[in-house]
Design an enzyme around this catalytic site. Structure first.
Site, PDB file in Angstrom:
ATOM      1  N   CYS A 183       0.832  -1.213   0.000  1.00 47.62           N
ATOM      2  CA  CYS A 183       0.000   0.000   0.000  1.00 47.62           C
ATOM      3  C   CYS A 183       0.860   1.254   0.000  1.00 47.62           C
ATOM      4  O   CYS A 183       1.306   1.723   1.052  1.00 47.62           O
ATOM      5  CB  CYS A 183      -0.928  -0.008   1.206  1.00 47.62           C
ATOM      6  SG  CYS A 183      -1.989   1.455   1.305  1.00 47.62           S
ATOM      7  N   CYS A 206      -0.452   4.180   2.040  1.00 46.51           N
ATOM      8  CA  CYS A 206      -0.304   4.041   3.493  1.00 46.51           C
ATOM      9  C   CYS A 206       1.149   4.277   3.919  1.00 46.51           C
ATOM     10  O   CYS A 206       1.417   4.942   4.908  1.00 46.51           O
ATOM     11  CB  CYS A 206      -0.668   2.631   3.970  1.00 46.51           C
ATOM     12  SG  CYS A 206      -2.257   2.033   3.433  1.00 46.51           S
ATOM     13  N   ASP A 207       2.066   3.679   3.183  1.00 46.31           N
ATOM     14  CA  ASP A 207       3.423   3.548   3.706  1.00 46.31           C
ATOM     15  C   ASP A 207       4.493   4.383   3.007  1.00 46.31           C
ATOM     16  O   ASP A 207       5.630   4.443   3.466  1.00 46.31           O
ATOM     17  CB  ASP A 207       3.836   2.064   3.662  1.00 46.31           C
ATOM     18  CG  ASP A 207       2.856   1.188   4.444  1.00 46.31           C
ATOM     19  OD1 ASP A 207       2.190   1.725   5.338  1.00 46.31           O
ATOM     20  OD2 ASP A 207       2.769  -0.012   4.155  1.00 46.31           O
TER      21      ASP A 207
END
Lengths: 107, 319
Positions: free
Chosen positions: B143, B146-147
């Site tokens: 992701c 997200c990261d």
């Protein structure tokens, strides 16, 4: 109703170390979809499990130092602390049942 | 307690929610089983929950983020009476009618339905190489939204050559010093506009004809071992982060024993959304390995709802 404490780099150590009960810290950020998905679950757990453990949140966007200290490189990451030490690390969004199971297994 | 519905919709990506909007407006009071939280793209809202800007969904000229689009679709489905539930169907019996569905933790089926729309979508494929499991969340991620943030000023890589891979690589250049796109072939599958965007981005480098054979590092990602798909030579690419975007596999577990799948493992449909079982319809990525777009998925959800409504009428089910 149990509340979820919002931690910062400045308050993290004090809150986590002085917590009488085990404390689950949710490393999250506004731009993380899966983090938003588990937010309501954490609110439910804070209410239902308040006797067993406390829940706190740390926004990694503004509190990079703490995230780095605990090698958080993927969010959501949930760290369970007991007497200030990490006893469990849950990575990624999970269903409520699975999440609670992993937490209680490590209490 | 068992709930009965005219239409049970399994899945809440663009296909499931569009089917819910149409079935709702047809006054069929659909029940939608949305799925459960996960970080694997198999979750409420589907694959779009992990994407950033969607620039090709008509009606949003300034683009919209995946999670925002899905929140709007969900709201719209709710407005027309869809009963949305965060849970997962783990078993469907379509051998007798009404159909029966078991949700998470159900010992007995808790939903019966006159018709079912299967819109379970697809989930990201993993590399299945040594080091992947150990380093997941320690520099290996599925992701980017997200990261990506954690890789500020670092040299990282994206594996894949399709639109999602390019989208992730382009997004990651906001943070990383360089992003190497690792692709098995010597050209990209991605659409022309995405290819141009990647080629003109100075931070994006390419490792062509390269296959990842191992993710390296003990505590965190330190590199990947690459094999040249033509010469067979191996080399190590030193990087501190790796994002996987190599494609998707359809979520067909519920119906593997019920329905024929095509060579690629997708549910076979004909004449719109009809499957081999009367009353069981399929929509979205679970039955489409050709287009796999938010808009085609939404379109096929609409088709399935109309097919289901007409089929219910022929069966003598009144509203």
């Amino acid at each position: 109703m149990a509340t979820i404490t919002h931690l910062t780099d400045a308050t993290f150590d004090e809150v986590v170390k002085s917590s009488e009960k085990p404390i689950l810290v949710d490393f999250w950020a506004e731009w993380c979809g899966p983090c938003k998905m588990i937010a309501p679950i954490l609110e439910e757990l804070a209410d239902e499990q308040s006797e067993k453990f406390a829940i706190a949140k740390l926004d990694v966007d503004t509190n990079v130092a703490t995230a780095t200290k605990f090698s958080v490189m993927s969010i959501p990451t949930l760290l369970l602390f007991k007497e200030g030490e990490v006893v469990a690390r849950l990575v990624g969004a999970k269903p409520k049942g699975a999440m609670l199971q992993e937490i209680t297994d490590n209490l | 307690m068992t709930d009965h519905t005219r239409v049970l919709i399994i899945g809440s990506g663009p296909a499931g929610l569009t089917a819910a909007i149409y079935a709702g407006r047809a006054l069929l009071n659909p029940i939608v089983i949305e799925g459960e939280p996960s970080s694997t793209t198999d979750q409420p809202g589907g694959q779009l929950m992990l994407t950033t800007d969607i620039e090709n969904f008509p009606g949003f000229p300034e683009s919209i983020t995946g999670p925002e689009l899905m929140a709007k679709m969900r709201e719209q489905a709710k407005r027309f009476g869809a009963d949305l539930r965060v849970s997962k169907v783990h078993k469907v019996d379509a051998t007798s009618r009404p159909f029966r569905a078991w949700l998470t933790d159900d010992v007995e089926p808790s939903i019966t339905a006159d018709s079912v729309i299967l819109a379970t979508g697809a989930r990201s494929m993993m590399l299945n190489v040594p080091g992947e499991d150990r380093l997941y969340s320690h520099g290996l991620s599925t992701c980017a939204t997200c990261d990506g943030f954690f890789f500020r000023g670092q040299d990282i890589a994206v594996v894949g050559g399709g639109d999602s891979a390019i989208e992730e690589a382009t997004f990651l250049t906001r943070f990383a010093s360089s992003v190497t796109l690792i692709h098995r072939r010597d050209s990209l599958r991605a659409s022309k506009i995405m290819q141009e965007r990647a080629m003109s981005n100075e931070k994006i480098k390419f490792a062509w004809n390269s296959k990842v054979t191992e993710v390296l590092g003990e505590e965190r990602v330190e590199g990947v071992r690459l094999e040249d798909t033509i010469t067979g030579e191996t080399r190590v690419l030193p990087i501190t982060g790796i994002f996987i975007a190599i494609g998707h596999i359809p979520n067909t577990t519920l119906v593997t024993d019920l329905l024929p799948l095509d060579e690629a493992g997708y549910v076979k449909t004909s004449h719109g959304s009809y499957t081999n079982i009367d009353g069981l319809f399929a929509a979205g990525d679970v039955q489409d390995h050709e287009y796999r777009q938010a808009i085609t998925s939404a379109g096929s959800g609409c088709v399935a709802a109309i097919d289901a409504e007409r089929w219910l009428e022929t069966q003598g089910f009144s509203h």
